[in-house]
Each structure stands twice: as C-alpha cells, then as structure tokens.
Design an enzyme around this catalytic site. Structure first.
Site, PDB file in Angstrom:
ATOM      1  N   SER A 571      11.637 -13.922 -12.491  1.00 23.91           N
ATOM      2  CA  SER A 571      12.808 -13.519 -13.272  1.00 23.91           C
ATOM      3  C   SER A 571      13.894 -14.518 -12.951  1.00 23.91           C
ATOM      4  O   SER A 571      13.924 -15.099 -11.871  1.00 23.91           O
ATOM      5  CB  SER A 571      13.273 -12.116 -12.867  1.00 23.91           C
ATOM      6  OG  SER A 571      14.568 -11.887 -13.373  1.00 23.91           O
ATOM      7  N   TYR A 584      16.752  -5.515  -7.614  1.00 24.38           N
ATOM      8  CA  TYR A 584      15.732  -6.159  -8.460  1.00 24.38           C
ATOM      9  C   TYR A 584      15.553  -7.631  -8.073  1.00 24.38           C
ATOM     10  O   TYR A 584      14.435  -8.119  -7.909  1.00 24.38           O
ATOM     11  CB  TYR A 584      16.157  -6.048  -9.928  1.00 24.38           C
ATOM     12  CG  TYR A 584      15.180  -6.651 -10.921  1.00 24.38           C
ATOM     13  CD1 TYR A 584      13.860  -6.210 -10.966  1.00 24.38           C
ATOM     14  CD2 TYR A 584      15.579  -7.645 -11.810  1.00 24.38           C
ATOM     15  CE1 TYR A 584      12.961  -6.758 -11.876  1.00 24.38           C
ATOM     16  CE2 TYR A 584      14.684  -8.193 -12.724  1.00 24.38           C
ATOM     17  CZ  TYR A 584      13.380  -7.752 -12.753  1.00 24.38           C
ATOM     18  OH  TYR A 584      12.503  -8.292 -13.649  1.00 24.38           O
TER      19      TYR A 584
END
Ligand SMILES: [Zn+2]
Length: 686
Positions: A571, A584
């Site tokens: 990501s 996250y």
C-alpha cells in the site's frame, strides 16, 4: 451393456432437427452418436467416430450422394449436425483403387470434396467409413474389445468369440491403409455385423441408425461376457512401506521433476498441471509387483498416444517422512524417462527418414505406487484428459491381464500414431498464453482487487485458486472466471487454515508457482491513543497474514525446485503514512520489508518477491461509503478525491491486476515495488 435407444427420443431428435432443415438420416446419426459418446466404456475425449450416407444438396442445390462423417477430434457426446461435415461419396470411394495415399494428398482430396468448403476437417478415419457400403457406420475404442484384442493371440480370441458375426482386421495404421484393409475383409464376408480392429477398436454397421448402434452394443456386450468368464486373479501386490506420504507432499515433487528448464530464456520453465486419481482399481494396478511390465507395454488403443505418450512413468513409492529420498528417486526416474523417450524418438525418426520434429519428452501419465496416478498437461483440462485415458488404460489392462497377458502395438506403430500430423492436428496449433502450465494462488480472491487479479492471471493461461475468508464470495468470483478456477476458504490469520488451503491447491493442480498475497483490511486510530488490540489485529492480518501465505508457498516452491513468484499487495501507506492510519500503515511497512527479505533469502532458489503499492482503488476496503466520507472530510468531490493524483486519473482494480501480471512475467525482477496510484510524489520510493 444395454442399448440406450428410446423410440420417443429418436422421434424427438428427428422433429427437433427438422426445424433446422436437417433430414431424418442426419438427425438419427446425431442421436445415436450421442448415445455412444455418453458412455465412457465406449468413447473418451474425441475418440471414436460415426457416419451416415445420405442424399444432400450441394452449394448449387444439386442433390448428391454424401458421406456425413464426424469431424476430427469432435466430442461425440455433444455432437450437432454441423459436427458431421458432408463430403461427395463417389469421389472418396474412387480412392480405394489407389495402392497408397500420402497424408497430405488425402487431406487435400477430402477438403476439395467437402460440400461446404468451410466445414471442419473430417475424422482421420473417414476412409474406413467411405469404403464400407453400409448406410450407418459406428466406430468406437470400447474397453471390453480392447481387453480382448490387446493380447498376443487377440485375433484368435475374437475370431472364436464372434464366430462369423464379425470380421477380424489385423492391426494397420489408421487412415488409408486401415480403410482399405477393413473394406477388403468386409467384402470377403459381406454379411458380418461388424469388424474387430486388432489392438484398436470395433466397427459396426447397418441399414438404420438403430441397427448399427445396437450391433455395437451387442458385440461389445459379448466381449464383456467373455471377460467375465474364467478370470484369474491379477496384480499380486508388491511389498509397500507402512505409511505413504500424503498427496499434497508428493504432487509438487512430481510436478517439479516433470518440468523442463527453457533453454532460450533463463529463469523460464516448461511446467505441467497435474490431475490426481485414485481408487481401489487404480491402487491394485499401481501397487502390483509387476507394474513395470504391464504398465509399460504401450497404449490400449493407438488414439490415446497423443495424449498419454507411448508409456507412463512409474516412480518409487513415496514413504511417509522420507520425502528427500522420494525427490531424488523421482528426479532420477524422470531423467531416465526423458533419455528413454529421446532414444525412442531417434530410433523411430531414423526409420521414417528423419521427417519428424521431437515433441517435449515429459511424461503425461505418472503412476505412484501406494498413492494413485497423475495425468499431466499444459492446462488442468489437458491433465484431466490424460488422467481419464490413464484410468481407461487401468481398467482395460486389468481385464486383459485377467484373461491372459496385455500386449500393445509395436513401438514403430506407436511412433507412427504419436507423430502422425493428422493426429497432432487434433491438439491444435494455437500459440500458448504466457502463463500456460502455471498455478497462481490469490488471497482475498473474493474481493475486487483479488478477483480482478485472478481473472488477469487466468486470461494469461494460469490455473487459478481464489482463497478468501468468505468462501462464498470466492466461489462467486471463481464462477465468473470459469475454467478450472478453484475457490477455497482460507483465513490468513490462522496458520492451520493457510496450510489446509495450500494443500488443497497442491492436490488440485500439483503445486503453486505464483502467489498474490492480497488479503487485507484497514483499521484507523491515532497512534498515541489507539488500543493495542487494534494494532495487534491489524498486524495479524496485514503482516503475519502475508508471512504465513508466503511461507506456505515457499514450502511448495522449494519442493518443486522450479523457482516461483511471491507478489504482495502492500500500500502507499507503507511509504507515505496517512493521518490516523497508523494501525494500517505500520504492518504494511513491515510487509514491504518482508518482500525484500524474501527476495534476499530465496533469490538463489529462483523465487522472486515483488510488491504493488496501490492507492485509492474502489474496492471492499475503499467502499463507496468510505469514499464519500473521506472526500467530504477533505472538502472535495468524490471524483476529485479518486483522481487526486499527479495524473488526475482514477486507478482501478484492473490496473493493479495488470501490475501484478507484469511482475509475474518479469523473470529478471525481484525486490521490486511498483506503484499503481496515478502518481503520488510523497509515496515515491526514490
Ligand atoms: Zn479408431
């Protein structure tokens, strides 16, 4: 074996095809061809063929006597009238006067005499149909007939059993030679109901579709009854180890051993997909003390040779807990098989004036004592066909050994079939897709990005397995991909669940070559105040989940010994943290280093590790509601939020899928991170 003929079904076929302008002769030809094709004891995978002689208009509307014969390689169980191309019968019959006919000339004459020049190529056994006088002709490679003919005295057994009801034709190469010989033997005894083709199959004929079909059933039933009499016990079992290694451990070793390094492209392998079969009959066969005699004698019918090669590979028994020994033995066995195959090719190609080009020397059937058998092919479909034919051989050879001793055609005859251009044409000449023979596993396969990635890999020729904690979502997505796409329940936060899923993939396809570790979920929280439990949860999924998946994949890849490719959905958060997104971003940052660690530790094994950093993809993680919330928080429209990158373009799941596919194909790239975010300079790695 019972007749499947039903009067009302036959009438329905006539009515059904009459609506398309197809006459009753061809309608009934389709009806009984399907009856034959649906019984695997008679017909398997494009084997067998049928014909009808009838009157049809040519393209100018003039009525001609036509032979409608099954198209080459066509599946009898699902045939339609278009699968029986029509040819001018009088012209074909003239060929019988020839002393010899070259393949190329035969094909040219056939194509020149098709009523419709766009029709498919007729069966390679067309002249058998053309030279026999009967209106309906049926030909199969019935197992029971093969068990009788595949004997040293097969012709004598059949002559006695059929006692004038059927002629017996000695083995000759299918095509022109067989067509001529069969017609000569028929003409000497024109009242026979059929012909037994030694070590090949059976032909029956009649004035009606029903007569030809029911003669097939009757003659095959007579063979079955003969096989049921005076059977001797077969296959004394060999001494086997107490415990046999499990399928999931054995399959990758065999798959790796049956792979070839590409001589032209470094890092490229020619791999095969496996299809496993077992059961009491197969085990009795592969466990037999004499398996290396009866399994190596040759094909049960020459038609199988293009799919199974002239003989299967027999490997050692895989003993539980001694997989290293098994790996060494399997590799040595494959090397010996390849050397033997190359010697066979050299020998036989020399005989025919060196006019043939060698096919790949890898086995297509592998027998594993204690376990079962594998069919091998460049796709799951082809592997399944090889496995079906191997199972058919097990049944046929078992019956042959129960009444005598199995014997096949000569090595020269096997070669002539395997390298017959007209047989090879059945396999097609289409260029293979780039990932043919490879197995790709995608976690989070039930989600948007996972499904798009699985679809992209399947389009590139890979067999795909979609793993997801939501099995139903994975199954729904697998259905949209079609083919052999596999859906499996897998919770990447549970090591046992991951192990089970990878074992299931190895059992289904034989191993794993590419893993897209994609499963993930987002948690938010300001890092100084966030509950530790949330952070740990996110690490379980967004870091340890990747580690478990990669570890399970590496175990299989090392067993195969043909390298592999680990791909991770990281990501942009791993590089450029977003506010309150620590829970996250932190495990994703650890996963980015995980990619590098795998690239470092397994480069020497040919295993590559790469990552895609994507951002703002509409998916299960970035839902429409979430997009609305984030865009509102930033005071921009949803469109502007999704296009908030340097290129001003929305990035889609398909873009991510293509990036993964590129990484899978880039054989000289490892430790790479590809950004798919439309441009985000703060997330740029260098
Ligand atoms: Zn045949």
């Amino acid at each position: 074996m019972r007749s499947g003929w039903v009067d009302s079904d036959a009438r329905a076929a006539i009515d059904r095809y009459a609506r398309d302008g197809v006459g009753p002769d061809l309608a009934l030809r389709v009806y009984t061809t399907r009856l034959l094709g649906r019984d695997p004891r008679l017909v398997l995978h494009g084997g067998g063929n049928t014909s009808v002689k009838t009157i049809l208009p040519d393209l100018l509307g003039e009525k001609v006597e036509a032979l409608c014969v099954k198209g080459s390689g066509c599946d009898m169980a699902a045939i339609e009238p278009a699968g029986l191309p029509a040819l001018r019968l009088d012209r074909l019959r003239k060929l019988r006067a020839r002393a010899a006919l070259a393949d190329g000339e035969m094909v040219r004459v056939e194509r020149a005499n098709l009523l419709d020049p766009g029709a498919p190529n007729p069966s390679v056994e067309i002249l058998l149909h053309a030279f026999l006088p009967h209106k309906f002709v049926d030909h199969t490679h019935a197992n029971a007939i093969l068990s009788l003919t595949d004997q040293p005295d097969g012709e004598a057994i059949c002559a006695e059993l059929y006692d004038g009801r059927a002629g017996v034709v000695p083995y000759v190469m299918p095509g022109f030679a067989l067509g001529k010989l069969a017609a000569d033997i028929h003409d000497a005894k024109p009242d026979v109901e059929g012909l037994i083709l030694d070590k090949h199959g059976i032909v029956t004929f009649g004035d009606s579709a029903r007569e030809a079909y029911e003669r097939m059933i009757a003659l095959v039933t007579r063979a079955e009854e003969r096989l049921a009499r005076n059977r001797k016990a077969v296959f004394v079992t060999a001494q086997l180890p107490q415990a046999i290694a499990p399928l999931a451990a054995v399959a990758p070793i065999i798959r790796g051993a049956c792979s070839l390094k590409d001589a032209a492209v470094e890092g490229q392998w020619r791999r095969l997909i496996l299809d496993f079969r077992t059961g009491p009959a197969i085990l009795s066969f592969v466990n037999g003390a004499e398996v290396r005699r009866y399994s190596q004698a040759g094909p049960v019918t020459p038609d199988h040779t293009i799919r199974t090669k002239h003989r299967p590979l027999v490997v050692a028994t895989p003993e539980h807990g001694r997989t290293d020994d098994f790996r060494r033995a399997a590799r040595a066995a494959v090397e010996a098989f390849i050397a033997d195959y190359q010697a066979y090719f050299e020998r036989q190609n020399g005989r025919v004036g060196r006019c043939r080009t060698a096919l790949d020397p890898l086995p297509r059937v592998v027998l594993v004592p204690g376990l079962g058998l594998f069919g091998l092919g460049r796709s799951k479909k082809d592997a399944g066909i090889a496995a079906d034919l191997a199972q058919c051989a097990v049944e046929t050879i078992t019956d042959a050994e129960a009444i005598g001793r199995f014997e096949s055609i000569t090595e020269a005859a096997m070669f002539d079939m395997e390298y017959w251009p007209l047989e090879q044409a059945k396999l097609g000449t289409a260029k293979e897709p780039p990932l043919a023979g490879q197995v790709a596993v995608v976690t989070g396969g039930g989600g948007t990005i996972g499904a798009a990635t699985a679809r992209a890999f399947a389009s590139a020729g890979a067999e795909v397995a979609l793993l997801d904690v939501d099995e139903r979502a994975a199954a729904d997505k697998a259905r949209t991909i079609g083919g052999a796409a596999l859906a499996l329940e897998c919770d990447v936060t549970d090591a046992a669940s991951v192990a089970r899923a990878f074992e299931a993939v190895a059992a289904a396809f034989g191993g794993v070559d590419i893993v897209v570790s994609n499963a993930g979920a987002a948690w938010q929280g300001r890092i100084g105040e966030v509950d530790e439990e949330i952070l740990r949860k996110s690490f379980e999924l967004n870091f340890y989940g990747h580690q478990r998946v990669a570890q399970a994949a590496v175990k299989i890849m090392l067993a195969q010994g043909t390298g592999g490719c680990l791909l991770f959905n990281v990501s942009k958060q791993a590089v450029n943290p977003g506010p309150n997104f620590g829970p996250y971003g932190l495990p994703k940052a650890a996963t980015l280093f995980l990619v590098r660690q795998y690239a470092l530790d397994y480069g020497s094994d040919g295993i590559r590790a790469n990552a895609v950093n994507a951002d703002r993809i509409r998916s299960g993680l970035l839902t429409d509601a979430f997009i609305a919330e984030r865009s509102k928080a930033r005071g921009v429209s949803e469109q502007d939020y999704l296009r908030g990158n340097l290129l001003g373009r929305e990035v889609t799941a398909e873009d991510v899928a293509q990036a993964f596919l590129h990484q899978a194909l880039a054989l000289k790239t490892t430790g790479d991170v590809t950004t798919v975010d439309g441009g985000n300079i703060a997330a740029a790695l260098r």
